[in-house]
Design a protein around this motif. Structure first.
Motif, PDB file in Angstrom:
ATOM      1  N   SER A  44       0.815  -1.215   0.000  1.00  0.00           N
ATOM      2  CA  SER A  44       0.000   0.000   0.000  1.00  0.00           C
ATOM      3  C   SER A  44       0.848   1.265   0.000  1.00  0.00           C
ATOM      4  CB  SER A  44      -0.971   0.008   1.186  1.00  0.00           C
ATOM      5  OG  SER A  44      -0.269   0.008   2.403  1.00  0.00           O
ATOM      6  N   LEU A  52       1.035   2.370  -3.597  1.00  0.00           N
ATOM      7  CA  LEU A  52      -0.218   2.614  -4.311  1.00  0.00           C
ATOM      8  C   LEU A  52      -0.685   4.048  -4.084  1.00  0.00           C
ATOM      9  CD1 LEU A  52      -2.045  -0.726  -3.492  1.00  0.00           C
ATOM     10  CD2 LEU A  52      -1.034  -0.050  -5.665  1.00  0.00           C
ATOM     11  N   ARG A  53      -1.090   4.715  -5.157  1.00  0.00           N
ATOM     12  CA  ARG A  53      -1.498   6.116  -5.117  1.00  0.00           C
ATOM     13  C   ARG A  53      -2.976   6.242  -4.730  1.00  0.00           C
ATOM     14  NH1 ARG A  53       0.838   9.794  -8.508  1.00  0.00           N
ATOM     15  NH2 ARG A  53       1.437   8.079  -9.866  1.00  0.00           N
ATOM     16  N   SER A 100       0.328   8.131  -0.866  1.00  0.00           N
ATOM     17  CA  SER A 100       0.011   6.702  -0.913  1.00  0.00           C
ATOM     18  C   SER A 100      -1.299   6.457  -0.162  1.00  0.00           C
ATOM     19  CB  SER A 100       1.140   5.882  -0.284  1.00  0.00           C
ATOM     20  OG  SER A 100       1.140   6.031   1.116  1.00  0.00           O
ATOM     21  N   SER A 120      -9.221   5.596  -0.161  1.00  0.00           N
ATOM     22  CA  SER A 120      -7.968   4.981   0.282  1.00  0.00           C
ATOM     23  C   SER A 120      -8.239   3.916   1.331  1.00  0.00           C
ATOM     24  CB  SER A 120      -7.015   6.041   0.845  1.00  0.00           C
ATOM     25  OG  SER A 120      -6.541   6.850  -0.191  1.00  0.00           O
ATOM     26  N   LEU A 170      -7.088  -4.483  -0.511  1.00  0.00           N
ATOM     27  CA  LEU A 170      -5.759  -5.086  -0.618  1.00  0.00           C
ATOM     28  C   LEU A 170      -5.564  -6.154   0.450  1.00  0.00           C
ATOM     29  CD1 LEU A 170      -2.907  -5.094  -1.878  1.00  0.00           C
ATOM     30  CD2 LEU A 170      -2.305  -3.328  -0.216  1.00  0.00           C
ATOM     31  N   LEU A 188      -1.465  -6.665  -6.618  1.00  0.00           N
ATOM     32  CA  LEU A 188      -1.202  -5.423  -7.355  1.00  0.00           C
ATOM     33  C   LEU A 188      -1.859  -5.448  -8.724  1.00  0.00           C
ATOM     34  CD1 LEU A 188       2.526  -4.549  -6.582  1.00  0.00           C
ATOM     35  CD2 LEU A 188       0.479  -3.346  -5.831  1.00  0.00           C
ATOM     36  N   LEU A 202      -5.528  -4.638  -8.583  1.00  0.00           N
ATOM     37  CA  LEU A 202      -5.798  -3.210  -8.434  1.00  0.00           C
ATOM     38  C   LEU A 202      -5.484  -2.442  -9.713  1.00  0.00           C
ATOM     39  CD1 LEU A 202      -4.518  -2.722  -4.797  1.00  0.00           C
ATOM     40  CD2 LEU A 202      -6.887  -2.636  -5.578  1.00  0.00           C
ATOM     41  N   VAL A 203      -4.424  -2.829 -10.418  1.00  0.00           N
ATOM     42  CA  VAL A 203      -4.088  -2.164 -11.682  1.00  0.00           C
ATOM     43  C   VAL A 203      -5.162  -2.445 -12.731  1.00  0.00           C
ATOM     44  CG1 VAL A 203      -2.440  -2.167 -13.612  1.00  0.00           C
ATOM     45  CG2 VAL A 203      -1.611  -2.053 -11.269  1.00  0.00           C
ATOM     46  N   ILE A 228      -2.877   4.009 -10.456  1.00  0.00           N
ATOM     47  CA  ILE A 228      -2.895   3.619  -9.038  1.00  0.00           C
ATOM     48  C   ILE A 228      -1.484   3.374  -8.505  1.00  0.00           C
ATOM     49  CG2 ILE A 228      -3.135   1.129  -9.329  1.00  0.00           C
ATOM     50  CD1 ILE A 228      -5.303   3.030  -6.916  1.00  0.00           C
ATOM     51  N   LEU A 229      -0.522   3.146  -9.393  1.00  0.00           N
ATOM     52  CA  LEU A 229       0.855   2.883  -8.976  1.00  0.00           C
ATOM     53  C   LEU A 229       1.616   4.199  -8.823  1.00  0.00           C
ATOM     54  CD1 LEU A 229       1.669  -0.047 -11.416  1.00  0.00           C
ATOM     55  CD2 LEU A 229       0.991  -0.216  -9.020  1.00  0.00           C
TER      56      LEU A 229
END
Length: 148
Positions: A37, A40-41, A49, A58, A65, A79, A82-83, A90-91
């Motif tokens: 996390s 992750l943006r 983050s 968030s 996550l 990851l 989420l992508v 998001i990265l």
């Protein structure tokens, strides 16, 4: 007093937004979740983050996550999930591939271009012709004007 307040704010700044009810019981899974996390943006806060952000999205992403890790996903699978859902945005450090290569190369190219423009500008100024000297009559006239 202001300096003390500023120092206190800077000291407290790295506090994470993770709530106690989000923390996993397994310390190894929690450590993995924190490591992931941190990269992750937050979609709302931009360059923060999801660990640092207090935004609702968030919190949802942190919980999602952790759910994926508890379900048995590897770090890469969590990851990628989420992508796939939110895109490369998001990265915090996007992969260097595809269209992102242009973004990664833009800053160094702009720096080289700016350096070239600066070099040409400075070089052009140094090679400018020297101003012509005044004739004796012009110098006397200038001296008379400056004296009066």
């Amino acid at each position: 007093m202001k300096r003390v307040a500023l120092a206190l704010c800077l000291w407290v700044a790295p506090v994470w937004a993770v709530q106690p009810d989000e923390v996993l019981d397994d310390p190894l899974l929690e450590e993995r979740a924190r490591a992931l996390s941190d990269g992750l943006r937050c979609p709302v806060c931009r360059n923060e983050s999801i660990d640092e952000s207090n935004a609702g999205i968030s919190r949802d992403l942190r919980i999602l996550l952790r759910e994926r890790l508890v379900a048995g996903d590897t770090d890469a699978e969590a990851l990628q999930f989420l992508v796939d859902r939110y895109g490369d945005y998001i990265l915090l450090n996007p992969k260097v591939e595809g269209a992102n290569i242009l973004l990664w190369l833009a800053a160094p190219l702009m720096l080289i271009l700016a350096g070239g423009v600066a070099f040409v500008t400075v070089r052009g100024r140094s090679s400018a012709p020297a101003p012509e000297q005044l004739s004796e009559a012009e110098q006397r006239k200038l001296d008379d004007i400056l004296k009066s």
